[in-house]
Design a protein around this motif. Structure first.
Motif, mmCIF file in Angstrom:
data_model
loop_
_atom_site.group_PDB
_atom_site.id
_atom_site.type_symbol
_atom_site.label_atom_id
_atom_site.label_comp_id
_atom_site.label_asym_id
_atom_site.label_seq_id
_atom_site.Cartn_x
_atom_site.Cartn_y
_atom_site.Cartn_z
ATOM 1 N N TYR A 121 0.893 -1.176 0.071
ATOM 2 C CA TYR A 121 0.264 0.078 -0.152
ATOM 3 C C TYR A 121 0.878 1.208 0.054
ATOM 4 O O TYR A 121 1.980 1.403 0.407
ATOM 5 N N ASP A 122 0.367 2.335 -0.265
ATOM 6 C CA ASP A 122 0.895 3.633 -0.434
ATOM 7 C C ASP A 122 1.973 3.557 -1.406
ATOM 8 O O ASP A 122 3.135 3.900 -0.983
ATOM 9 N N VAL A 123 1.825 3.142 -2.587
ATOM 10 C CA VAL A 123 2.752 3.219 -3.658
ATOM 11 C C VAL A 123 2.378 3.779 -4.898
ATOM 12 O O VAL A 123 1.109 4.319 -5.092
ATOM 13 N N PRO A 124 3.486 4.428 -5.792
ATOM 14 C CA PRO A 124 2.888 5.456 -6.749
ATOM 15 C C PRO A 124 2.222 4.791 -7.833
ATOM 16 O O PRO A 124 1.776 5.650 -8.636
ATOM 17 N N ARG A 125 2.319 3.529 -8.114
ATOM 18 C CA ARG A 125 1.843 2.833 -9.370
ATOM 19 C C ARG A 125 1.254 1.743 -8.910
ATOM 20 O O ARG A 125 0.803 1.322 -7.765
ATOM 21 N N ALA A 126 1.002 0.831 -9.686
ATOM 22 C CA ALA A 126 0.409 -0.602 -9.314
ATOM 23 C C ALA A 126 1.071 -1.324 -8.140
ATOM 24 O O ALA A 126 2.408 -1.277 -8.232
ATOM 25 N N GLY A 127 0.683 -2.054 -7.369
ATOM 26 C CA GLY A 127 1.322 -2.555 -6.378
ATOM 27 C C GLY A 127 1.933 -4.187 -6.875
ATOM 28 O O GLY A 127 2.940 -4.367 -6.606
ATOM 29 N N ILE A 128 1.084 -4.762 -7.934
ATOM 30 C CA ILE A 128 1.759 -5.937 -8.563
ATOM 31 C C ILE A 128 1.624 -5.649 -10.182
ATOM 32 O O ILE A 128 0.747 -5.184 -10.555
ATOM 33 N N ASN A 129 2.780 -5.601 -10.813
ATOM 34 C CA ASN A 129 2.651 -5.352 -12.379
ATOM 35 C C ASN A 129 3.371 -6.584 -13.029
ATOM 36 O O ASN A 129 4.369 -7.230 -12.752
ATOM 37 N N ILE A 130 2.587 -7.146 -13.737
ATOM 38 C CA ILE A 130 3.078 -8.183 -14.575
ATOM 39 C C ILE A 130 3.205 -7.610 -16.203
ATOM 40 O O ILE A 130 2.344 -7.208 -16.813
ATOM 41 N N ASN A 131 4.699 -7.543 -16.597
ATOM 42 C CA ASN A 131 5.036 -6.899 -17.969
ATOM 43 C C ASN A 131 4.183 -7.744 -18.978
ATOM 44 O O ASN A 131 3.740 -7.358 -19.840
ATOM 45 N N GLU A 132 4.663 -9.010 -19.000
ATOM 46 C CA GLU A 132 3.952 -9.951 -19.997
ATOM 47 C C GLU A 132 3.987 -11.377 -19.330
ATOM 48 O O GLU A 132 4.739 -11.343 -18.333
ATOM 49 N N GLY A 133 3.120 -12.124 -19.890
ATOM 50 C CA GLY A 133 3.249 -13.577 -19.246
ATOM 51 C C GLY A 133 4.305 -14.339 -19.605
ATOM 52 O O GLY A 133 4.911 -15.173 -18.550
ATOM 53 N N THR A 134 5.188 -14.229 -20.567
ATOM 54 C CA THR A 134 6.243 -14.970 -21.056
ATOM 55 C C THR A 134 6.154 -16.363 -20.905
ATOM 56 O O THR A 134 5.306 -16.972 -21.442
ATOM 57 N N PHE A 135 6.766 -17.002 -19.627
ATOM 58 C CA PHE A 135 6.648 -18.218 -19.437
ATOM 59 C C PHE A 135 5.699 -18.943 -18.559
ATOM 60 O O PHE A 135 5.352 -19.983 -18.384
ATOM 61 N N GLY A 136 5.017 -18.050 -17.882
ATOM 62 C CA GLY A 136 3.795 -18.307 -17.095
ATOM 63 C C GLY A 136 3.839 -19.100 -15.777
ATOM 64 O O GLY A 136 4.931 -19.150 -15.448
ATOM 65 N N GLY A 137 2.892 -19.616 -15.318
ATOM 66 C CA GLY A 137 2.731 -20.251 -13.956
ATOM 67 C C GLY A 137 2.771 -19.315 -12.706
ATOM 68 O O GLY A 137 2.967 -19.972 -11.842
ATOM 69 N N HIS A 138 2.532 -18.183 -12.843
ATOM 70 C CA HIS A 138 2.612 -17.174 -11.880
ATOM 71 C C HIS A 138 1.547 -17.501 -10.789
ATOM 72 O O HIS A 138 0.339 -17.920 -11.529
ATOM 73 N N SER B 108 -4.701 -1.452 -8.814
ATOM 74 C CA SER B 108 -3.788 -2.069 -7.867
ATOM 75 C C SER B 108 -2.721 -3.182 -8.570
ATOM 76 O O SER B 108 -1.960 -3.411 -8.129
ATOM 77 N N PHE B 109 -3.535 -3.995 -9.519
ATOM 78 C CA PHE B 109 -2.787 -5.018 -10.326
ATOM 79 C C PHE B 109 -2.856 -4.396 -11.680
ATOM 80 O O PHE B 109 -3.934 -4.052 -12.284
ATOM 81 N N ASN B 110 -1.790 -4.712 -12.421
ATOM 82 C CA ASN B 110 -1.623 -4.328 -13.847
ATOM 83 C C ASN B 110 -0.985 -5.237 -14.543
ATOM 84 O O ASN B 110 0.110 -5.872 -14.067
ATOM 85 N N SER B 111 -1.335 -5.473 -15.477
ATOM 86 C CA SER B 111 -0.835 -6.749 -16.699
ATOM 87 C C SER B 111 -0.755 -5.942 -17.963
ATOM 88 O O SER B 111 -1.852 -5.694 -18.702
ATOM 89 N N TRP B 112 0.084 -5.930 -18.512
ATOM 90 C CA TRP B 112 0.536 -5.279 -19.907
ATOM 91 C C TRP B 112 -0.242 -5.982 -21.161
ATOM 92 O O TRP B 112 -0.547 -5.308 -22.032
ATOM 93 N N GLY B 113 -0.152 -7.213 -20.925
ATOM 94 C CA GLY B 113 -0.398 -8.140 -22.230
ATOM 95 C C GLY B 113 0.343 -8.111 -23.434
ATOM 96 O O GLY B 113 -0.047 -8.079 -24.499
ATOM 97 N N ARG B 114 1.784 -7.899 -23.149
ATOM 98 C CA ARG B 114 2.760 -8.000 -24.579
ATOM 99 C C ARG B 114 3.079 -9.435 -24.355
ATOM 100 O O ARG B 114 4.280 -9.479 -25.014
ATOM 101 N N ASP B 115 2.287 -10.203 -24.445
ATOM 102 C CA ASP B 115 2.625 -11.652 -25.026
ATOM 103 C C ASP B 115 2.761 -11.838 -26.283
ATOM 104 O O ASP B 115 2.378 -11.105 -27.101
ATOM 105 N N ARG B 116 3.360 -13.126 -26.774
ATOM 106 C CA ARG B 116 3.489 -13.335 -28.164
ATOM 107 C C ARG B 116 2.333 -13.535 -29.072
ATOM 108 O O ARG B 116 2.304 -12.857 -30.123
ATOM 109 N N PHE B 117 1.165 -13.972 -28.493
ATOM 110 C CA PHE B 117 0.245 -14.052 -29.373
ATOM 111 C C PHE B 117 -0.923 -13.047 -28.869
ATOM 112 O O PHE B 117 -1.027 -13.024 -27.856
#
Length: 118
Positions: A73-90, A109-118
Motif C-alpha cells: 500500500y501507499d505506492v506510486p503505481r500498481a502494487g503488482i505489475n506483470i509486464n508480460e506472461g512470457t513463461f507463465g505459471g505465476h 492495484s494490479f496491472n498486466s500489460w498483455g505484451r505476450d507473443r500471441f
C-alpha cells in the motif's frame, strides 16, 4: 526480470506482430531468467520516493513466480505489475493491495500489460 535473449519472438512495444516469422515453440530459449521464486509474508509500503514509475512487485520474463500473503500500500503505481506472461505459471494469492497509483492514476492495484507473443 529475466534475460530478453531467452524470449522467443519478443514484442517489447505495442504494434503488429509478424505471425509469418514468429517462433511458435513453447518455452524459453534457455534458463537465464527467474523461476520458482516466492515472495511471501511481506509488508511493502511507501515505495517510489526516487523513481515514480515503480511497482513493489514487478514480474517480467520469468516463470512460476508466487506472491503470497503480502500487504502492499501507499505506492506510486500498481502494487503488482506483470509486464508480460512470457513463461507463465505465476500465482498471486491472499494479498492485500490498496491505496495504489498515487502518482499516476493510470490503472489499478494490479496491472498486466498483455505484451505476450500471441
Amino acid at each position: 526480470m529475466g534475460d530478453p535473449d531467452m524470449v522467443r519472438s519478443p514484442l517489447f512495444r505495442y504494434g503488429n506482430q509478424n505471425y509469418e516469422t514468429m517462433d511458435m515453440t513453447p518455452g524459453s530459449l534457455g534458463d537465464n531468467y527467474p523461476q520458482d521464486c516466492w515472495v511471501d509474508d511481506c509488508l511493502i509500503t511507501m515505495t517510489g520516493r526516487d523513481e515514480k514509475q515503480t511497482a513493489p512487485v514487478q514480474i517480467s520474463m520469468s516463470q512460476r513466480i508466487r506472491v503470497s500473503h503480502c500487504s502492499i500500500y501507499d505506492v506510486p503505481r500498481a502494487g503488482i505489475n506483470i509486464n508480460e506472461g512470457t513463461f507463465g505459471g505465476h500465482v498471486i494469492e491472499f494479498c492485500d493491495v490498496f491505496n495504489t497509483v498515487l502518482e499516476t492514476g493510470d490503472h489499478g492495484s494490479f496491472n498486466s500489460w498483455g505484451r505476450d507473443r500471441f
